[in-house]
Scaffold this motif. Structure first.
Motif, PDB file in Angstrom:
ATOM      1  N   ALA A 222       0.776  -1.461  -0.073  1.00  0.00           N
ATOM      2  CA  ALA A 222       0.045  -0.026   0.219  1.00  0.00           C
ATOM      3  C   ALA A 222       0.926   1.181   0.125  1.00  0.00           C
ATOM      4  O   ALA A 222       0.279   2.497  -0.396  1.00  0.00           O
ATOM      5  N   VAL A 223       2.060   1.176   0.411  1.00  0.00           N
ATOM      6  CA  VAL A 223       2.987   2.428   0.485  1.00  0.00           C
ATOM      7  C   VAL A 223       3.641   2.849  -1.107  1.00  0.00           C
ATOM      8  O   VAL A 223       3.509   1.835  -2.065  1.00  0.00           O
ATOM      9  N   ARG A 224       3.597   4.129  -0.906  1.00  0.00           N
ATOM     10  CA  ARG A 224       4.499   4.508  -2.178  1.00  0.00           C
ATOM     11  C   ARG A 224       5.721   3.964  -2.329  1.00  0.00           C
ATOM     12  O   ARG A 224       6.590   3.766  -1.278  1.00  0.00           O
ATOM     13  N   PRO A 225       6.351   4.148  -3.426  1.00  0.00           N
ATOM     14  CA  PRO A 225       7.917   4.174  -3.648  1.00  0.00           C
ATOM     15  C   PRO A 225       8.601   5.030  -2.577  1.00  0.00           C
ATOM     16  O   PRO A 225       8.380   5.909  -2.638  1.00  0.00           O
ATOM     17  N   ARG A 226       9.664   4.579  -2.077  1.00  0.00           N
ATOM     18  CA  ARG A 226      10.342   5.459  -1.210  1.00  0.00           C
ATOM     19  C   ARG A 226       9.670   5.884   0.059  1.00  0.00           C
ATOM     20  O   ARG A 226      10.038   6.621   0.867  1.00  0.00           O
TER      21      ARG A 226
END
Ligand code: NDP
Length: 323
Positions: A222-226
């Protein structure tokens, strides 16, 4: 004195309401009469033996009450205080490190004072310390209607952050919206996909995951890149060991497994977080929902309710009958 004692590791039934000797303050400690104790999920980890604890012991670490004796003579007997790092708080008396005591402002009700520090300061370090949220950011919070969940949601929402909250029931959904969540989902949905659909096609900047085993995989998705995955609890059980290469395949994401202890290790940092939380409660910007009040003798029932996901907000044990 009366206390709850864990006689062996196990389920809620291993907690006995019994007589134990009064604790004796050591150097730098104060003896306090407990009025109301706070209940936290971590208490169940110690009871089960997931965290190190040698029975017999009195569980609990948080509460509010009145100073009985400060051997150093600094704090007057009768001063109303709160604390969150005193092992043995499910009892009529407990010893607390003097530098970890907080004076309770008169405006704060007793039940709130008993449970505001551990979950409140946790919510505070999650949104300010682990990943300092700013207006326009987005976050995902699991167990969004629990003790920490409702507080973290309010702190994030006040800052203009898009808060996606995950809960298990309709009642919990309503509470999460009341706390300021932008969108509330249930666990049955594909979380990562749902979050992206509602977040302009992007993953969130940070996931605050206190559920652990059952949600960890979805948190990474669910998290964005970086972005940052903050695994701060294990309500569904501990996460299995995994290959760090996964952090690469999800776009160079960051993973942290923080503790309140590390984010309040310094006495000044502890005071700063404690003051921020008490002030927010006094000025009405932070609402602590006490979702369950139990007599001390019923600690086992409280743990059962907590672990069977029947509770909302924060829970307390009444040790004396005043309020
Ligand atoms: P909560 O009030 O949030 O209660 C736990 C919630 O977890 C339940 O109400 C339930 O909400 C959810 N949950 C999801 N799956 C399960 C499961 N299989 N069994 C039980 N509960 C489940 O507790 P707290 O606010 O005290 O703590 C929340 C989390 O934060 C815990 O994991 C705790 O250990 C952690 N924590 C970590 C700290 C740190 O510094 N690292 C400090 C304080 C707390 P629902 O039904 O909506 O899913």
């Amino acid at each position: 004195m009366k206390a709850i004692q864990v006689t062996r590791h196990g389920g809620p039934e291993v907690m006995e309401y019994t007589d134990v000797p009064d604790p004796v303050p050591g150097p730098g400690q104060v003896l306090v009469a407990v009025d109301v104790a706070g209940i936290n999920y971590i208490d169940t980890y110690y009871r089960e033996g997931l965290y190190h604890s040698a029975p017999p012991f009195v569980p609990g670490s948080e509460g509010t009450g009145r100073v009985v004796e400060d051997p150093a003579g600094q704090i007057a007997p009768g001063t109303v205080v709160a604390w969150c790092s005193a092992p043995g708080s499910y009892a009529e008396k407990v010893v607390v490190d003097a530098d970890r005591l907080v004076a309770v402002p008169q405006d704060i009700p007793q039940h709130v004072a008993a449970t505001m520090l551990l979950q409140g300061m946790t919510a505070h370090y999650l949104v300010n310390g682990v990943y300092p949220l700013a207006a326009g950011d987005s976050c995902l919070i699991t167990a969004g209607a629990g003790g920490v969940g409702l507080l973290a949601t309010q702190l994030a929402a006040h800052r203009g952050v898009r808060v996606f909250s995950v809960v298990s029931t309709k009642e919990k959904e309503e509470l999460a919206y009341e706390a300021g969540a932008t969108e509330v989902f249930t666990y049955s949905e594909n979380l990562a996909e749902t979050v992206r659909r509602r977040n302009g096609g992007r993953g969130v900047d940070v996931v605050y995951d206190g559920v652990g085993r059952d949600t960890f995989g979805e948190s990474l998705e669910a998290v964005r890149p970086r972005g940052t995955v903050c695994l701060f609890g294990a309500a569904s059980g501990p996460v299995e060991p995994f290959d760090p290469q996964l952090l690469n395949t999800h776009g160079s994401i960051f993973l942290t497994r923080p503790s309140l202890g590390a984010y309040t290790a310094d006495a000044d940092e502890f005071r700063m977080r404690a003051q921020a939380i008490t002030q927010a409660i006094v000025d009405g910007t932070l609402n602590v929902r006490v979702g369950g009040v139990y007599p001390l003798a019923d600690a086992a029932r409280a743990h059962r309710d907590l672990q069977e996901r029947r509770t909302t907000g924060s829970l307390v044990l009444e040790v004396t009958e005043s309020e």
